[in-house]
Design an enzyme around this catalytic site. Sequence first.
Site, PDB file in Angstrom:
ATOM      1  N   HIS A 430       0.831  -1.209   0.000  1.00 23.18           N
ATOM      2  CA  HIS A 430       0.000   0.000   0.000  1.00 23.18           C
ATOM      3  C   HIS A 430       0.865   1.259   0.000  1.00 23.18           C
ATOM      4  O   HIS A 430       0.712   2.147  -0.855  1.00 23.18           O
ATOM      5  CB  HIS A 430      -0.885  -0.053   1.253  1.00 23.18           C
ATOM      6  CG  HIS A 430      -1.839   1.075   1.394  1.00 23.18           C
ATOM      7  ND1 HIS A 430      -3.174   0.962   1.096  1.00 23.18           N
ATOM      8  CD2 HIS A 430      -1.685   2.357   1.834  1.00 23.18           C
ATOM      9  CE1 HIS A 430      -3.793   2.106   1.334  1.00 23.18           C
ATOM     10  NE2 HIS A 430      -2.907   2.981   1.792  1.00 23.18           N
ATOM     11  N   GLU A 431       1.796   1.335   0.942  1.00 18.07           N
ATOM     12  CA  GLU A 431       2.607   2.552   1.069  1.00 18.07           C
ATOM     13  C   GLU A 431       3.565   2.737  -0.099  1.00 18.07           C
ATOM     14  O   GLU A 431       3.836   3.859  -0.527  1.00 18.07           O
ATOM     15  CB  GLU A 431       3.361   2.554   2.398  1.00 18.07           C
ATOM     16  CG  GLU A 431       2.492   2.447   3.645  1.00 18.07           C
ATOM     17  CD  GLU A 431       1.377   3.468   3.715  1.00 18.07           C
ATOM     18  OE1 GLU A 431       1.449   4.513   3.022  1.00 18.07           O
ATOM     19  OE2 GLU A 431       0.413   3.234   4.465  1.00 18.07           O
ATOM     20  N   HIS A 434       1.715   4.463  -2.851  1.00 20.04           N
ATOM     21  CA  HIS A 434       1.748   5.923  -2.689  1.00 20.04           C
ATOM     22  C   HIS A 434       3.102   6.490  -3.089  1.00 20.04           C
ATOM     23  O   HIS A 434       3.193   7.502  -3.792  1.00 20.04           O
ATOM     24  CB  HIS A 434       1.493   6.287  -1.223  1.00 20.04           C
ATOM     25  CG  HIS A 434       0.084   6.117  -0.778  1.00 20.04           C
ATOM     26  ND1 HIS A 434      -0.965   6.791  -1.350  1.00 20.04           N
ATOM     27  CD2 HIS A 434      -0.450   5.358   0.209  1.00 20.04           C
ATOM     28  CE1 HIS A 434      -2.093   6.451  -0.746  1.00 20.04           C
ATOM     29  NE2 HIS A 434      -1.811   5.589   0.201  1.00 20.04           N
ATOM     30  N   HIS A 437       3.595   6.501  -6.806  1.00 18.66           N
ATOM     31  CA  HIS A 437       2.724   7.519  -7.398  1.00 18.66           C
ATOM     32  C   HIS A 437       3.435   8.874  -7.351  1.00 18.66           C
ATOM     33  O   HIS A 437       3.527   9.604  -8.348  1.00 18.66           O
ATOM     34  CB  HIS A 437       1.400   7.560  -6.644  1.00 18.66           C
ATOM     35  CG  HIS A 437       0.341   8.398  -7.280  1.00 18.66           C
ATOM     36  ND1 HIS A 437      -0.904   8.577  -6.724  1.00 18.66           N
ATOM     37  CD2 HIS A 437       0.313   9.137  -8.431  1.00 18.66           C
ATOM     38  CE1 HIS A 437      -1.643   9.349  -7.486  1.00 18.66           C
ATOM     39  NE2 HIS A 437      -0.917   9.727  -8.530  1.00 18.66           N
TER      40      HIS A 437
END
Length: 639
Positions: A430-431, A434, A437
Amino acid sequence: MKYTRALCLTLVLSLLPLSSPHPGASVQATRMPFNDNPIRRISMETLPKRTEVPAEHKWKLEDMFADQKAWDQTYEEVRRLTESSKQYQGKLNEAEAIKQCFELEDEIGQHTERLFVYAHMHHDEDTADPTYQALTQKAKKLSVEVGEALSFITPEILAMTDSQLDELIKNPLLSEYTFTLTEMKREKAHILSKTEEALLAQVGNLSSAPQTIFGMLNNADMKFPKIKDENGKEVELTHGSYIQFLENPNRQVREAAFKAVYETYSKQKNTIAATLNANVNKNIFYSRVRKYPSVLEMSLYGDNIPKEVYTNLVDTIHESLPLLHRYMQLRKKLLGVDELHMYDLFAPLVDEYKLDITYEEAKQQVKDGLQPLGAEYLGFLQEGYDNGWIDVYENENKRTGAYSWGAYGTHPYVLLNHKNNLNSMFTLAHEMGHALHSFYSDNALKYRDAQYTIFLAEVASTTNEALLMDYLLKKSTDPKEKMYLLTYYADQFRTTVFRQTMFAEFEKIVHERAEQGDSLTPQDLSDIYYELNVKYHGKDMVVDKDISMEWARIPHFYNSFYVYKYATGFSAATSFSKQILEEGQPAVDRYLSFLKSGGSDFSIQILKKAGVDMSSPEPIREAMSVFEDVITQMEQLTK
């Protein structure tokens, strides 16, 4: 000046739920901590001090500033540059001056962001260290001073006529700032006179009072009674331990925790209803003063999100409620209970099954799961693994949970508190979603266009999770492991899509009633909330009356019309992952173009160009088709 990632994370950290199983969100995202034991299976007393943590397990903040002297020099430079911005006051009526002022604003913004992020991340390493407590306060104060000093820019430019603004937007000299100027013009209808804006600014502190009062009551003054654990021992019930008790295999423990929490909130229902009412009335005041048709439309306007995105979400979830009811029926069967209660929603469905996953194994499995994104993406992922992007393990006084953060001009960073479990592996995926991105957008775009919105923030992170889950399910040969994974995934849908949409619907009903002049007594709020729970959970769920008080413990309701972004982000990510797995390279190319788009266009348009149209119900329906497949697989495993 746009909100920097630093300032947005500061806002969101103040709004995170206390014991919610879904990820929080920010421009760079924060996952809520699960209070497991430390990775080394040792007591809290034996956690290493920060100075004892090996370098290979720490992030490299020296990549941002070599030392304190470099930070101090940049701090003084920001103060000098901020002072120099005064030369543009009263002169922002032609292209050359506007261009120079924007360039200065960007330079100040980048430096301020780095100062703030560096100080705050050092503080998060060891929250008891007074050096970085002080540095964080110093950086925060500077951010406020910068914001005040540059506040003249927007009003001055918007003092021009619409035709003058149109000329600026078309002026080649300002081509880098076309989107900024377009946004300014769009906002113009809701900007008041200089005097009125000054007056509203002065009441800003008053407007934060409902949230502040709720926070103090909820976090500082609220005390829960002790309950008995599965061994009959009295244990403390806190905000942090509540979710653990709801996950306890012992049903009596779950019920005791559930009833104790809501009995405590019920004793404060009049006060909390008053704070929530004050927040709703504040929202209505601002929407009317700024000439918006409703609070909902005011809340969506900043990201230029059509009202239909919100209403489509609620309507499409309504048509999909039979799926959630089917999952409740399955959960009841798997738990082997005559009645399924609200306190059974987090109970484990697979007895005594644990995945023991070291950090090194987690890194490899995440990389294997993200293979569909291609060699370039995997190369950048490995770069993050190898080059000091990640702070891995828990240490004494380290901030709990996990997040991705960073500043434009340096690589992103990830804070973890890794444990050897499935949740920690998904947190890593998940991190890093980010982080990459930000990495893609920062490398593709200039500073102000690289700052993506909160509406887009959870998409990349959740796409990574969806791809990892698909990989794990496909390679699993153990039925018990597969059921464990499917349960984890099903609960992601339940908590991040259905539950957040229910919250969003509650906010919509409450604000509409207030706008019509209806009362919102504690009983009104509880009745609305209870009826929604009955509607969402279906006939196989005994909706305990205690749950009618849950509205009183949701801090997100003080940042109104925010929670829907969890559900839309999850749905968009599910749609992206489905396209990537089914189409291959064309979908990957579209997805990477999304990562590179930052905030260079309106959020809806960025997603649409990449193949996900959130103005239609289709992405939500695609997510629901994945949820249905998960339930079907679970049902087949139980035959």
